[in-house]
Motif scaffolding. Structure first.
Motif, short mmCIF file in Angstrom:
data_model
loop_
_atom_site.label_atom_id
_atom_site.label_comp_id
_atom_site.label_asym_id
_atom_site.label_seq_id
_atom_site.Cartn_x
_atom_site.Cartn_y
_atom_site.Cartn_z
N MET B 32 0.84 -1.20 0.00
CA MET B 32 0.00 0.00 0.00
C MET B 32 0.87 1.24 0.00
N TYR B 33 0.32 2.34 -0.53
CA TYR B 33 1.10 3.55 -0.78
C TYR B 33 0.29 4.80 -0.45
N TRP B 34 1.00 5.84 -0.03
CA TRP B 34 0.44 7.18 0.03
C TRP B 34 1.28 8.10 -0.84
N TYR B 35 0.56 8.86 -1.70
CA TYR B 35 1.19 9.85 -2.56
C TYR B 35 0.54 11.20 -2.30
N ARG B 36 1.27 12.26 -2.60
CA ARG B 36 0.68 13.58 -2.65
C ARG B 36 0.90 14.17 -4.04
N GLN B 37 -0.07 14.97 -4.48
CA GLN B 37 0.02 15.61 -5.77
C GLN B 37 -0.28 17.09 -5.61
N ASP B 38 0.73 17.91 -5.81
CA ASP B 38 0.55 19.35 -5.77
C ASP B 38 0.04 19.83 -7.12
N PRO B 39 -0.60 20.99 -7.16
CA PRO B 39 -1.22 21.47 -8.41
C PRO B 39 -0.27 21.47 -9.59
N GLY B 40 -0.69 20.85 -10.67
CA GLY B 40 0.10 20.84 -11.90
C GLY B 40 1.33 19.95 -11.86
N MET B 41 1.44 19.13 -10.83
CA MET B 41 2.64 18.30 -10.66
C MET B 41 2.29 16.82 -10.72
N GLY B 42 3.35 15.99 -10.69
CA GLY B 42 3.15 14.56 -10.64
C GLY B 42 2.92 14.07 -9.22
N LEU B 43 2.89 12.76 -9.06
CA LEU B 43 2.65 12.16 -7.74
C LEU B 43 3.98 11.84 -7.06
N LYS B 44 4.07 12.27 -5.82
CA LYS B 44 5.28 12.00 -5.04
C LYS B 44 4.95 11.03 -3.91
N LEU B 45 5.81 10.04 -3.72
CA LEU B 45 5.58 9.00 -2.72
C LEU B 45 5.91 9.50 -1.33
N ILE B 46 4.95 9.39 -0.41
CA ILE B 46 5.15 9.83 0.97
C ILE B 46 5.66 8.66 1.82
N TYR B 47 4.85 7.62 1.90
CA TYR B 47 5.19 6.40 2.64
C TYR B 47 4.61 5.21 1.88
N TYR B 48 5.19 4.05 2.15
CA TYR B 48 4.62 2.83 1.61
C TYR B 48 4.77 1.71 2.64
N SER B 49 4.02 0.63 2.39
CA SER B 49 4.03 -0.52 3.31
C SER B 49 3.99 -1.80 2.49
N VAL B 50 4.77 -2.78 2.88
CA VAL B 50 4.79 -4.05 2.16
C VAL B 50 4.00 -5.14 2.90
N GLY B 51 3.41 -4.77 4.02
CA GLY B 51 2.60 -5.72 4.76
C GLY B 51 2.31 -5.19 6.14
N ALA B 52 1.41 -5.87 6.84
CA ALA B 52 1.05 -5.44 8.19
C ALA B 52 2.30 -5.34 9.06
N GLY B 53 2.44 -4.22 9.75
CA GLY B 53 3.56 -3.99 10.64
C GLY B 53 4.83 -3.49 9.99
N ILE B 54 4.83 -3.31 8.66
CA ILE B 54 6.04 -2.90 7.95
C ILE B 54 5.75 -1.65 7.12
N THR B 55 6.44 -0.56 7.43
CA THR B 55 6.28 0.67 6.66
C THR B 55 7.65 1.24 6.35
N ASP B 56 7.71 2.09 5.31
CA ASP B 56 8.99 2.71 4.95
C ASP B 56 8.73 4.05 4.29
N LYS B 57 9.75 4.94 4.39
CA LYS B 57 9.62 6.28 3.86
C LYS B 57 9.77 6.30 2.35
N GLY B 58 9.03 7.23 1.74
CA GLY B 58 9.20 7.51 0.33
C GLY B 58 10.05 8.75 0.16
N GLU B 59 9.75 9.56 -0.88
CA GLU B 59 10.58 10.74 -1.15
C GLU B 59 10.25 11.93 -0.27
N VAL B 60 9.01 12.07 0.20
CA VAL B 60 8.60 13.26 0.94
C VAL B 60 7.88 12.90 2.23
#
Lengths: 110, 115
Positions: B32-60
């Motif tokens: 699972m993933y969270w992205y943010r999209q600012d006006p006129g821009m692409g999607l930037k990865l905030i955080y992601y998770s590869v399974g329950a109990g496991i998360t990791d940082k994205g670019e922002v």
């Protein structure tokens, strides 16, 4: 990590024209998808295409994995095709992350 | 089949307030993933998770926190809202990369304004 570049950044066409959008990526991929972001901001899945060619109506896509690029073709454009088209990839290295290109903004004028 | 569901769809926050953006998926996807999209821009990865109990940082990741206590849910927490966090937030899920098909699906987005 893997880099994704889309071109052109902007494309303005008349209704009925054909268009080709390109996505270059810097490493081997195990996931490549094309999305259309409509004017309401929704991301619509167009193609899941890590390799090969697929067609869906007026849209088709080809990914040449060995040369690290993918092309999205839109034929006989309609005004409803307007919006931003994104390519997203997951590399074989760092396969958990899904990385987006900056998009191509397509404007179809009547 | 609901797919990926995000709530709320819209929210206005005052500077310094906190909130949680909810995301749930019913496809039994590991990633699972969270992205943010600012006006006129692409999607930037905030955080992601590869399974329950496991998360990791994205670019922002700065200014955000996540947790993944179940396969289905992946909430995003903003602790002290700042105007720079005004954006559209997208949640996504996809199968494990070792599966035959790893297509990602996105929620409808949450439009957040911090004033």
């Amino acid at each position: 990590g893997i880099q994704v570049e889309q071109s052109p950044p902007d494309l303005i066409l008349q209704e009925g024209a054909n268009s080709t959008l390109r996505c270059n990526f810097s490493d081997s991929v195990n996931n490549l998808q094309w999305f259309h972001q409509n004017p309401w901001g929704q991301l619509i899945n167009l193609f899941y295409i890590p390799s090969g060619t697929k067609q869906n109506g007026r849209l088709s896509a080809t990914t040449v994995a060995t040369e690290r690029y993918s092309l999205l073709y839109i034929s006989s454009s309609q005004t409803t095709d307007s919006g931003v088209y994104f390519c997203a990839v997951a590399g074989v290295q760092g396969a958990q992350k899904l990385v987006f290109g900056q998009g191509t903004r397509l404007t179809i004028n009547p | 089949n609901a797919g990926v569901t995000q709530t709320p769809k819209f929210r206005i926050l005052k500077i310094g307030q906190s909130m949680t953006l909810q995301c749930t998926q019913d496809m039994n996807h590991n990633y699972m993933y969270w992205y943010r999209q600012d006006p006129g821009m692409g999607l930037k990865l905030i955080y992601y998770s590869v399974g329950a109990g496991i998360t990791d940082k994205g670019e922002v990741p700065n200014g955000y926190n996540v947790s993944r206590s179940t396969t289905e849910d992946f909430p995003l927490r903003l602790e002290l809202a700042a105007p720079s966090q005004t954006s559209v937030y997208f949640c996504a899920s996809r199968p494990n990369h070792n599966r035959v098909k790893t297509e990602a699906f996105f929620g409808q987005g949450t439009r957040l304004t911090v004033v």
